[in-house]
Motif scaffolding. Sequence first.
Motif, PDB file in Angstrom:
ATOM      1  N   HIS A   1       0.810  -1.223   0.000  1.00 57.85           N
ATOM      2  CA  HIS A   1       0.000   0.000   0.000  1.00 57.85           C
ATOM      3  C   HIS A   1       0.845   1.276   0.000  1.00 57.85           C
ATOM      4  O   HIS A   1       1.180   1.804   1.072  1.00 57.85           O
ATOM      5  N   PRO A   2       1.143   1.847  -1.161  1.00 54.80           N
ATOM      6  CA  PRO A   2       1.922   3.090  -1.178  1.00 54.80           C
ATOM      7  C   PRO A   2       1.185   4.277  -0.561  1.00 54.80           C
ATOM      8  O   PRO A   2       1.814   5.214  -0.072  1.00 54.80           O
ATOM      9  N   GLU A   3      -0.148   4.231  -0.578  1.00 57.01           N
ATOM     10  CA  GLU A   3      -0.919   5.362  -0.028  1.00 57.01           C
ATOM     11  C   GLU A   3      -0.770   5.480   1.479  1.00 57.01           C
ATOM     12  O   GLU A   3      -1.112   6.518   2.066  1.00 57.01           O
ATOM     13  N   HIS A   4      -0.235   4.433   2.134  1.00 53.85           N
ATOM     14  CA  HIS A   4       0.002   4.486   3.579  1.00 53.85           C
ATOM     15  C   HIS A   4       1.432   4.909   3.909  1.00 53.85           C
ATOM     16  O   HIS A   4       1.841   4.848   5.070  1.00 53.85           O
ATOM     17  N   ALA A   5       2.164   5.312   2.887  1.00 58.83           N
ATOM     18  CA  ALA A   5       3.551   5.757   3.113  1.00 58.83           C
ATOM     19  C   ALA A   5       3.797   7.053   2.352  1.00 58.83           C
ATOM     20  O   ALA A   5       4.665   7.140   1.491  1.00 58.83           O
ATOM     21  N   VAL A   6       3.001   8.060   2.686  1.00 61.86           N
ATOM     22  CA  VAL A   6       3.131   9.360   2.015  1.00 61.86           C
ATOM     23  C   VAL A   6       3.394  10.498   2.994  1.00 61.86           C
ATOM     24  O   VAL A   6       3.640  11.628   2.581  1.00 61.86           O
ATOM     25  N   GLU A   7       3.347  10.205   4.294  1.00 63.12           N
ATOM     26  CA  GLU A   7       3.613  11.210   5.326  1.00 63.12           C
ATOM     27  C   GLU A   7       4.463  10.590   6.428  1.00 63.12           C
ATOM     28  O   GLU A   7       4.173   9.478   6.890  1.00 63.12           O
ATOM     29  N   ALA A   8       5.483  11.308   6.845  1.00 61.90           N
ATOM     30  CA  ALA A   8       6.379  10.782   7.881  1.00 61.90           C
ATOM     31  C   ALA A   8       5.648  10.561   9.205  1.00 61.90           C
ATOM     32  O   ALA A   8       6.005   9.670   9.979  1.00 61.90           O
TER      33      ALA A   8
END
Length: 234
Positions: free
Chosen positions: A197-204
């Motif tokens: 899931h790339p959408e869960h890795a867009v904010e630190a």
Amino acid sequence: MTARVGVVTFPGSLDDRDAARAVRISGAEPVSLWHGDADLKGVDAVVLPGGFSYGDYLRCGAIARFAPIMSELVPAARSGALPVLGICNGFQILCESHLLPGALTRNSSRHFICRDQTLRIEATTTAWTNGYAPGQEVVIPLKSGEGSYVAEAATLDELERDGRIVARYVGTAPNGSQRGIAGITNEHGNVVGLMPHPEHAVEALTGPSVDGLGFFTSLLSHLASGSPVGAGAR
């Protein structure tokens, strides 16, 4: 002009809001698309999000492929004109719709997996991965029960030969995916299916990294260039 990226909501979708947020953070405008409407609303690209469309009845994605929205999406994607990213359940839907080959089956462990996972990006000329370097390793969440990619040997050989394996798991595939496959693309490079899931890795603040943002910013680079995409990194 701001790119408009549609995010489809099916009954049972649960990552549609996260996908829309990732689209917004990347600099595009998210557009809500309802599964029951045969209308893409003129969007520039589409994300099929994770979840359990139609409760995963029959097989994951097997009912969603017949949703009215897919009657518009499938021909546009098959022509190479519409970039489509299928994440987790979205990947399953793409396979069930025959936009991508193979299938996603039960994890080899027979258990649901939820973990931060390291991937190696291999195909970097697709609409969704052109912002990465060949061989770049990224960390994004994996959460699925039916994430094991399988296909006939001839299909796997074709994906290898044509550079259509988008990403592989680093180390042993946690779900038993053949040849460590985490994501693939079609022959045009506009359709990408990815199990993690790339959408869960867009904010630190909320993710294990911001490595997933590259999938969405790659799309904007592709749309801005106006150039055709290739099948994958050669």
